[in-house]
Design an enzyme around this catalytic site. Structure first.
Site, PDB file in Angstrom:
ATOM      1  N   LYS A 256       0.966  -1.131  -0.068  1.00 15.08           N
ATOM      2  CA  LYS A 256      -0.012  -0.060  -0.028  1.00 15.08           C
ATOM      3  C   LYS A 256       0.833   1.279   0.112  1.00 15.08           C
ATOM      4  O   LYS A 256       1.726   1.253   0.569  1.00 15.08           O
ATOM      5  CB  LYS A 256      -0.784   0.028   1.405  1.00 15.08           C
ATOM      6  CG  LYS A 256      -2.150  -0.751   1.362  1.00 15.08           C
ATOM      7  CD  LYS A 256      -2.721  -0.635   2.734  1.00 15.08           C
ATOM      8  CE  LYS A 256      -3.945  -1.758   2.943  1.00 15.08           C
ATOM      9  NZ  LYS A 256      -4.875  -1.603   1.925  1.00 15.08           N
ATOM     10  N   ASP A 327      -2.974  -7.586  -1.171  1.00 19.79           N
ATOM     11  CA  ASP A 327      -3.650  -6.810  -0.341  1.00 19.79           C
ATOM     12  C   ASP A 327      -4.886  -6.920  -0.293  1.00 19.79           C
ATOM     13  O   ASP A 327      -5.802  -6.638   0.738  1.00 19.79           O
ATOM     14  CB  ASP A 327      -3.557  -5.314  -1.059  1.00 19.79           C
ATOM     15  CG  ASP A 327      -3.703  -4.331   0.102  1.00 19.79           C
ATOM     16  OD1 ASP A 327      -3.955  -4.659   1.374  1.00 19.79           O
ATOM     17  OD2 ASP A 327      -3.866  -3.101  -0.358  1.00 19.79           O
ATOM     18  N   GLU A 329      -6.136  -9.448   1.504  1.00 17.10           N
ATOM     19  CA  GLU A 329      -5.784 -10.703   2.294  1.00 17.10           C
ATOM     20  C   GLU A 329      -7.002 -11.066   3.349  1.00 17.10           C
ATOM     21  O   GLU A 329      -7.045 -12.079   3.817  1.00 17.10           O
ATOM     22  CB  GLU A 329      -4.444 -10.191   3.097  1.00 17.10           C
ATOM     23  CG  GLU A 329      -4.766  -9.332   4.398  1.00 17.10           C
ATOM     24  CD  GLU A 329      -5.320  -7.888   4.044  1.00 17.10           C
ATOM     25  OE1 GLU A 329      -5.257  -7.521   3.068  1.00 17.10           O
ATOM     26  OE2 GLU A 329      -5.786  -7.276   5.140  1.00 17.10           O
ATOM     27  N   ARG A 331     -10.250 -11.521   3.067  1.00 14.28           N
ATOM     28  CA  ARG A 331     -10.908 -12.520   2.525  1.00 14.28           C
ATOM     29  C   ARG A 331     -10.261 -13.975   2.713  1.00 14.28           C
ATOM     30  O   ARG A 331     -10.943 -14.947   2.928  1.00 14.28           O
ATOM     31  CB  ARG A 331     -11.479 -12.316   1.228  1.00 14.28           C
ATOM     32  CG  ARG A 331     -10.470 -12.214   0.264  1.00 14.28           C
ATOM     33  CD  ARG A 331     -11.048 -11.478  -0.946  1.00 14.28           C
ATOM     34  NE  ARG A 331     -10.691 -10.204  -0.781  1.00 14.28           N
ATOM     35  CZ  ARG A 331     -11.154  -9.065  -1.678  1.00 14.28           C
ATOM     36  NH1 ARG A 331     -11.695  -9.545  -3.003  1.00 14.28           N
ATOM     37  NH2 ARG A 331     -11.219  -7.803  -1.498  1.00 14.28           N
TER      38      ARG A 331
END
Ligand code: BES
Ligand code: ZN
Ligand code: ZN
Length: 485
Positions: A256, A327, A329, A331
């Site tokens: 990010k 990113d 992650e 789920r």
């Protein structure tokens, strides 16, 4: 915060009077000049009026009239927060609240707002003593408020504070293991049975989602199970609460950007903190409901061995996932937890997660995005609770057509959608791991604030704690023989 009832007939110092209507004014013991002054201010729509006496101050609070009762209660909470700020500015340690006419709901809402707005996270401030709020006691002057009401409010606000503390704690001092150990301690306090699965057990269970996210980390993952099983629960099948416990989300190799993105990702375990605090409240209240909380936890970091875009992983139920963006992650770890929930044969599973920027972009800080495989009475009750506590939820669809978005050419599914409808593609992904009644709550918007919003203080808000508590309470009342049974 000490929350007590007034025992003396004679008003203590620093009174706050809550007026439902301006017409209720004559009931106050004011001097004539004070009365005229106050009336003048109230007529000019001033909703908080201070009357300065020689040795104390008086604060008169009113709200405009609302057609919806829940809106009025929220306005009282916000007034309570303003009153707490007033008390702090005046360096008062104690305030006493009286409502005209007496009304327990109004008093409790006002006190709730005052307590929640008085929260501070000063742990890392070397000038904490100077900055600490003076207000430490709220005295309720009203016979209609029961001791039980006060005790319950005290438990609830305390749990909100614990969840906020957890969210505000940076990852340097709250990795997955530390997080789990705090949840274990909380469980011990109130008779919740808890168990923390370590990396070996997570491997043995084949939780490939949680392990994949953890691959770039130097700290092991954990999977915390908390179970509240009272003697005669009203529900035969438990309600399972699942919370995302990403103690920090760098994005992993799909890193990010820092500003306004990664910089506040210590909040990514807010769902986990909320479900833990909610079961903590339920156990403290001794709610006659069988409840289970599951919190998969890890940080998400790039590292020598970190999961890489294009990798294919296997979730504990055997489903394969092509990870195209590291990113996405949340789920992955939730998938394993949702599979684990099956073993309880749950009546309902609710997951809470700071899951997508898409939900935050859509609803901002004011709403929770809800998705479900089965809209019905339980969802309606949750929605009602949301309106009551002002943690409002908005339904998003999980139409079949959206399944297209998570199709992978080499695995059962991929972990990202197409860019559009990001909250929904995440919901669709989770849905694949549920075969029981399930509600998904994406709290990415309201979980963490960059500036205070009334009694929701800056930083972690503990979104979900009041919502779930109220929902469980309403449910227990509905399943029992009547209110408070
Ligand atoms: N933890 C974030 C979501 C988030 C965003 C939480 C803002 C709180 C505030 C999540 O893991 C994430 O990064 N989601 C991505 C998914 C995308 C890569 C498909 C997102 O929403 O951008
Ligand atoms: Zn992420
Ligand atoms: Zn995340």
């Amino acid at each position: 915060m000490i929350l007590t009832k007034s025992t003396s007939e004679i008003p203590q110092r620093n009174q706050i009077f809550l007026l439902k209507e301006i017409a209720d004014l004559p009931e106050l013991s004011l001097g004539q000049e004070e009365h005229i002054y106050l009336l003048d201010k109230l007529k000019n729509e001033q909703r908080l009026v201070e009357i300065n006496r020689f040795t104390s101050k008086l604060l008169i609070a009113t709200i405009p009239s609302f057609e919806v009762p829940n809106h009025a209660l929220e306005a009282w909470r916000r007034k309570g927060n303003e009153a707490a700020l007033w008390a702090r500015e005046n360096k008062f340690e104690s305030i006493e609240i009286t409502a005209f006419p007496e009304n327990p709901e109004i008093i409790l809402a006002f006190a709730e707002g005052a307590i929640l707005g008085n929260y501070q996270f000063l742990k890392y401030n070397s000038k904490a003593d100077k900055m600490r709020t003076s207000l430490s006691e709220i005295i309720i002057n009203g016979k209609s408020v029961s001791d039980k009401d006060l005790e319950q409010l005290s438990i609830l606000t305390n749990a909100v504070f614990r969840a906020r503390d957890l969210v505000n704690e940076p990852v340097i001092s709250l990795n997955a293991e530390k997080f789990s150990s705090i949840l274990e301690q909380m469980s011990l306090e109130v008779g919740i049975h808890s168990e923390v699965l370590g990396k070996d057990q997570i491997e043995a269970l084949g939780m490939g989602g949680l392990l994949a996210v953890n691959k770039g980390s130097v700290d092991p993952p954990t999977f915390t199970i908390m179970e509240w099983k009272p003697e005669k629960p009203l529900n035969r099948q438990p309600i399972v609460l699942v919370g995302k416990g990403v103690v920090f989300d760098t994005g992993g190799l799909s890193l990010k950007p820092t500003a306004k993105s990664m910089d506040y990702m210590k909040c990514d375990m807010a769902g986990g903190a909320a479900v833990a605090a909610a079961i903590f409240v339920a156990a403290s209240y001794k709610l006659p409901l069988h409840l289970v909380t599951l919190v998969p936890a890890t940080d998400n970091r790039p590292g020598g061995n970190a999961i890489t875009p294009g990798d294919v992983i296997t979730i504990s139920n055997g489903a394969t996932v092509e990870v195209l963006n590291t990113d996405a992650e949340g789920r992955l770890i939730l998938a394993d937890a949702l599979c684990y929930a099956k073993k309880y044969n749950p009546m309902l599973v609710i997951d809470l997660a700071t899951l997508t920027g898409s939900a935050a972009m859509t609803l901002g800080i004011h709403g929770i995005a809800a998705m479900s495989n089965q809209w019905g009475d339980l969802f309606d009750l949750l929605k009602k609770a949301g309106e009551r506590v002002n943690e409002r939820i908005v339904e998003l669809p999980l139409w079949e057509e959206y399944d297209e978005m998570i199709k992978s050419s080499i695995a059962d599914m991929k972990n990202i959608g197409g860019g559009e409808a990001g909250a929904i593609s995440a919901g669709k992904f989770l849905q694949r791991f549920t075969d029981y009644p399930w509600i998904h709550l994406d709290i990415a918007g309201p979980a963490f604030l960059h500036a205070a919003d009334h009694y929701r203080t800056v930083g972690g808000t503990a979104t979900g704690v009041r919502l779930l508590t109220d929902f469980l309470r309403l449910l227990a009342d509905g399943m029992g023989t009547g209110p408070n049974s």
